[in-house]
Write an enzyme that holds these catalytic residues in place. Sequence first.
Site, mmCIF file in Angstrom:
data_model
loop_
_atom_site.group_PDB
_atom_site.id
_atom_site.type_symbol
_atom_site.label_atom_id
_atom_site.label_comp_id
_atom_site.label_asym_id
_atom_site.label_seq_id
_atom_site.Cartn_x
_atom_site.Cartn_y
_atom_site.Cartn_z
ATOM 1 N N SER A 117 -22.480 37.422 23.190
ATOM 2 C CA SER A 117 -22.408 36.079 23.754
ATOM 3 C C SER A 117 -21.971 36.167 25.216
ATOM 4 C CB SER A 117 -21.491 35.195 22.906
ATOM 5 O OG SER A 117 -21.626 33.830 23.270
ATOM 6 N N GLU A 248 -31.182 36.815 23.766
ATOM 7 C CA GLU A 248 -30.944 35.833 22.716
ATOM 8 C C GLU A 248 -30.402 34.552 23.326
ATOM 9 O OE1 GLU A 248 -27.825 34.714 21.344
ATOM 10 O OE2 GLU A 248 -26.440 35.973 22.479
ATOM 11 N N HIS A 317 -26.752 34.766 18.000
ATOM 12 C CA HIS A 317 -25.930 33.717 17.395
ATOM 13 C C HIS A 317 -26.418 33.218 16.042
ATOM 14 C CE1 HIS A 317 -24.394 33.639 21.505
ATOM 15 N NE2 HIS A 317 -23.346 32.993 21.037
#
Length: 347
Positions: A117, A248, A317
């Site tokens: 992230s 992502e 995620h």
Amino acid sequence: MTTPPRRPRPLRAGDLVALCAPSSGVEPELFPRLERAIAALQARGLRVREGQTLRREYKQCSAPAAERAAELQALLLDPEVAAVMPPWGGERAIELLPLLDFEALAAAEPKWFSGFSDLSTLQLPLALRAGWMSLHGPNLMELGAEALDETTAAIWPTLFQGDPLLQCASKLWQSQGPDWRTEPGAGRNLSEPTRWRRLDGGTEALLLRGRLIGGCLDTISRLAGTAYGDLRGWAQQPGIGPHLLFLENCEMAPCELLRALWSLRLHGCFEGAAGVLIGRHAPSAVTAPERLSHEEAVREALSDLSLPVLIDADIGHAPPQLSLIQGEWAALHWAPDRLELRQGSAI
């Protein structure tokens, strides 16, 4: 001059792991989950040191940027520390970049820096500017489960083993997770069948070889064209070779996702790539037929690239996710009924 990234040595029992929060810290209601994650490290024979930022959170970060940067820099350069593991990502890691001394880091022995992230905001410059490999994979807080699924558990051999490293696609993925506040020991709710697919819809098997590099599009797309995200310049350096770009999406709506991918294209990030891996999108509201969907956004942005693109990958995620070593050589074998990823210098 950029040098090829260097991999940290494997962890071993007795090593010291430092925990700090360069982006978001842990609030009191999640301390039970954090304690379980710390216990998981200790069960592997690791010693744990907590940083001052770990158990703090205010205005979407653990501490002022200068404090977060100073603590992270000190831990990354501390010769006693073998790994630095933040609890998770967050929102504001980008503030640290001008405050970190990448020349000092380039001159130091690399150590493991793990998570995903917002942490990829730091991992990408660590590879490009300091020549450090790092681990894009499960966050520390995910390790507090009573039992880890097979894909998440691959973090342990990735950290503790040398070459070779072999991982396969997950069998199932999670569309809706548990609440760690009420279930601090909860594992994944794996219910949806995993299916990596070719963006072009083809079924012919693929073999992709290159250096893994990438991260969370929400953040690294903001680094494109800067001194901290010059993928094009990095890929052109001697000894780097072709790269295997993994990306992502966390929170971007389809049109923002399209813009982020086009930003990378316009900055030359796909030039010289061996292929592209796009992680699963976290579940969202159903898109009306006349409005762009997340998959359509990827297709609009990347379908005319002259290189293979795989989508719905175990990255990001919509867990579980693979443990990817930023900057390491990888060979990915894909077929409609199987996926194998090997990482290591012998690839």
